[in-house]
Design a protein around this motif. Structure first.
Motif, PDB file in Angstrom:
ATOM      1  N   PRO A  50     -18.010 -50.870   2.642  1.00 14.43           N
ATOM      2  CA  PRO A  50     -17.027 -49.888   3.105  1.00 14.43           C
ATOM      3  C   PRO A  50     -17.534 -48.463   2.934  1.00 14.43           C
ATOM      4  O   PRO A  50     -18.316 -48.168   2.025  1.00 14.43           O
ATOM      5  N   LEU A  51     -17.073 -47.575   3.801  1.00 13.40           N
ATOM      6  CA  LEU A  51     -17.422 -46.165   3.673  1.00 13.40           C
ATOM      7  C   LEU A  51     -16.877 -45.611   2.363  1.00 13.40           C
ATOM      8  O   LEU A  51     -17.568 -44.894   1.642  1.00 13.40           O
ATOM      9  N   MET A  52     -15.622 -45.946   2.047  1.00 15.07           N
ATOM     10  CA  MET A  52     -15.001 -45.546   0.791  1.00 15.07           C
ATOM     11  C   MET A  52     -14.125 -46.691   0.290  1.00 15.07           C
ATOM     12  O   MET A  52     -13.569 -47.438   1.089  1.00 15.07           O
ATOM     13  N   THR A 154     -10.639 -41.009   8.108  1.00 20.67           N
ATOM     14  CA  THR A 154     -11.958 -41.242   7.524  1.00 20.67           C
ATOM     15  C   THR A 154     -12.926 -41.872   8.514  1.00 20.67           C
ATOM     16  O   THR A 154     -13.915 -42.485   8.113  1.00 20.67           O
ATOM     17  N   GLU A 155     -12.649 -41.730   9.784  1.00 22.38           N
ATOM     18  CA  GLU A 155     -13.514 -42.310  10.822  1.00 22.38           C
ATOM     19  C   GLU A 155     -14.931 -41.776  10.670  1.00 22.38           C
ATOM     20  O   GLU A 155     -15.168 -40.565  10.697  1.00 22.38           O
ATOM     21  N   PRO A 156     -15.920 -42.659  10.485  1.00 23.56           N
ATOM     22  CA  PRO A 156     -17.301 -42.190  10.337  1.00 23.56           C
ATOM     23  C   PRO A 156     -17.796 -41.570  11.643  1.00 23.56           C
ATOM     24  O   PRO A 156     -17.324 -41.922  12.723  1.00 23.56           O
ATOM     25  N   PRO A 157     -18.757 -40.659  11.562  1.00 24.13           N
ATOM     26  CA  PRO A 157     -19.277 -40.036  12.782  1.00 24.13           C
ATOM     27  C   PRO A 157     -20.104 -41.019  13.594  1.00 24.13           C
ATOM     28  O   PRO A 157     -20.710 -41.946  13.045  1.00 24.13           O
ATOM     29  N   LYS A 215     -28.348 -43.825   7.041  1.00 19.46           N
ATOM     30  CA  LYS A 215     -29.192 -44.992   7.316  1.00 19.46           C
ATOM     31  C   LYS A 215     -28.331 -46.226   7.559  1.00 19.46           C
ATOM     32  O   LYS A 215     -28.573 -47.022   8.478  1.00 19.46           O
ATOM     33  N   ASP A 216     -27.288 -46.403   6.723  1.00 14.10           N
ATOM     34  CA  ASP A 216     -26.402 -47.563   6.867  1.00 14.10           C
ATOM     35  C   ASP A 216     -25.735 -47.581   8.230  1.00 14.10           C
ATOM     36  O   ASP A 216     -25.518 -48.652   8.803  1.00 14.10           O
ATOM     37  N   TYR A 217     -25.388 -46.401   8.725  1.00 12.78           N
ATOM     38  CA  TYR A 217     -24.693 -46.304  10.000  1.00 12.78           C
ATOM     39  C   TYR A 217     -25.627 -46.081  11.171  1.00 12.78           C
ATOM     40  O   TYR A 217     -25.218 -45.725  12.262  1.00 12.78           O
ATOM     41  N   ARG A 218     -26.936 -46.286  10.908  1.00 18.52           N
ATOM     42  CA  ARG A 218     -27.962 -46.207  11.963  1.00 18.52           C
ATOM     43  C   ARG A 218     -27.992 -44.829  12.624  1.00 18.52           C
ATOM     44  O   ARG A 218     -28.220 -44.705  13.821  1.00 18.52           O
ATOM     45  N   LEU A 219     -27.750 -43.798  11.819  1.00 26.97           N
ATOM     46  CA  LEU A 219     -27.789 -42.431  12.324  1.00 26.97           C
ATOM     47  C   LEU A 219     -29.120 -41.757  12.008  1.00 26.97           C
ATOM     48  O   LEU A 219     -29.404 -40.678  12.520  1.00 26.97           O
ATOM     49  N   LEU A 220     -29.911 -42.385  11.146  1.00 22.78           N
ATOM     50  CA  LEU A 220     -31.250 -41.885  10.824  1.00 22.78           C
ATOM     51  C   LEU A 220     -32.278 -42.930  11.212  1.00 22.78           C
ATOM     52  O   LEU A 220     -32.016 -44.133  11.027  1.00 22.78           O
TER      53      LEU A 220
END
Length: 220
Positions: A50-52, A154-157, A215-220
């Motif tokens: 989870p994000l949080m 809390t929607e992730p980017p 990294k977890d959200y494949r943004l990097l």
């Protein structure tokens, strides 16, 4: 009862950190007011984490639950992963061969409601508990509304700016701020501003945490 056991850290409720906003704190207080015996909240479960995550259950139950690896066997967690909506614990029709729900009663978690929302790729799962009676339909509707609001807040980017990505990458490479800023051809204050922006978007307290989440959200 709710502890996915998948998060690297458990946030204590009502503690503000970089990236959290007042609205989220207020919603957590509202959720606590609706759950006399505590609550569990996993926001945006993606890639097995989870994000949080927040818990206000009896710490003895949290320890017992974690030590026995109940997350893999909990019918409430299974319900939240497989379905969306809201249901009383007593209406969950999944097997509980380990008697987790019965054990939870010893810690004041007698009656409860589970709320699940969002797509499978970013699912939010929550439980609220009380010891004296079942939650009313009105209370369930109120709790569901709070959870849905928290899910959206809390929607992730979906992406970071190229400047934010560069800033995270230069820090991830081990560069100090001064050297990293020189490498990017910007001032140190500009680098820090980009990192702060990335942390805020990722609800991260530190740059290291922001790098990992990106990294977890494949943004990097």
């Amino acid at each position: 009862m709710g502890n996915l056991g998948l998060c690297t850290s458990i946030e204590r409720p009502y503690l503000r950190f970089m990236g959290r906003n007042q609205n989220i704190d207020d919603l957590l207080v509202e959720l606590g007011d609706q759950a006399p015996s505590g609550y569990y909240l996993a926001l945006h479960v993606r890639f097995a984490a989870p994000l949080m995550m927040f818990q206000t259950y009896d710490p003895r139950w949290i320890d017992h639950y974690t030590q026995n690896a109940y997350a893999l066997r909990d019918p409430i967690v299974a319900w939240g992963i497989s379905r969306t909506g809201a249901t009383r614990w007593s209406d969950i029709d999944l097997p509980d061969p380990f008697g987790i729900m019965q054990e939870a009663r010893q810690y004041g978690l007698v009656y409860g409601v589970c709320v699940s929302c969002g797509p499978m790729t970013s699912r939010t799962i929550a439980s609220a508990a009380r010891s004296d009676r079942e939650f009313s339909e009105e209370e369930i509707a109120t709790i569901s509304g709070i959870i849905l609001h928290l899910h959206h807040e809390t929607e992730p980017p979906d992406n970071l700016t190229p400047a934010e990505i560069e800033a995270l990458q230069v820090v991830a490479s081990g560069e100090r701020y001064a050297a990293g800023a020189a490498r990017l051809g910007i001032s140190e204050s500009a680098l820090k501003a980009r990192l702060a922006s990335a942390r805020k978007k990722l609800f991260a307290r530190t740059s290291a945490e922001a790098i990992q989440r990106a990294k977890d959200y494949r943004l990097l």
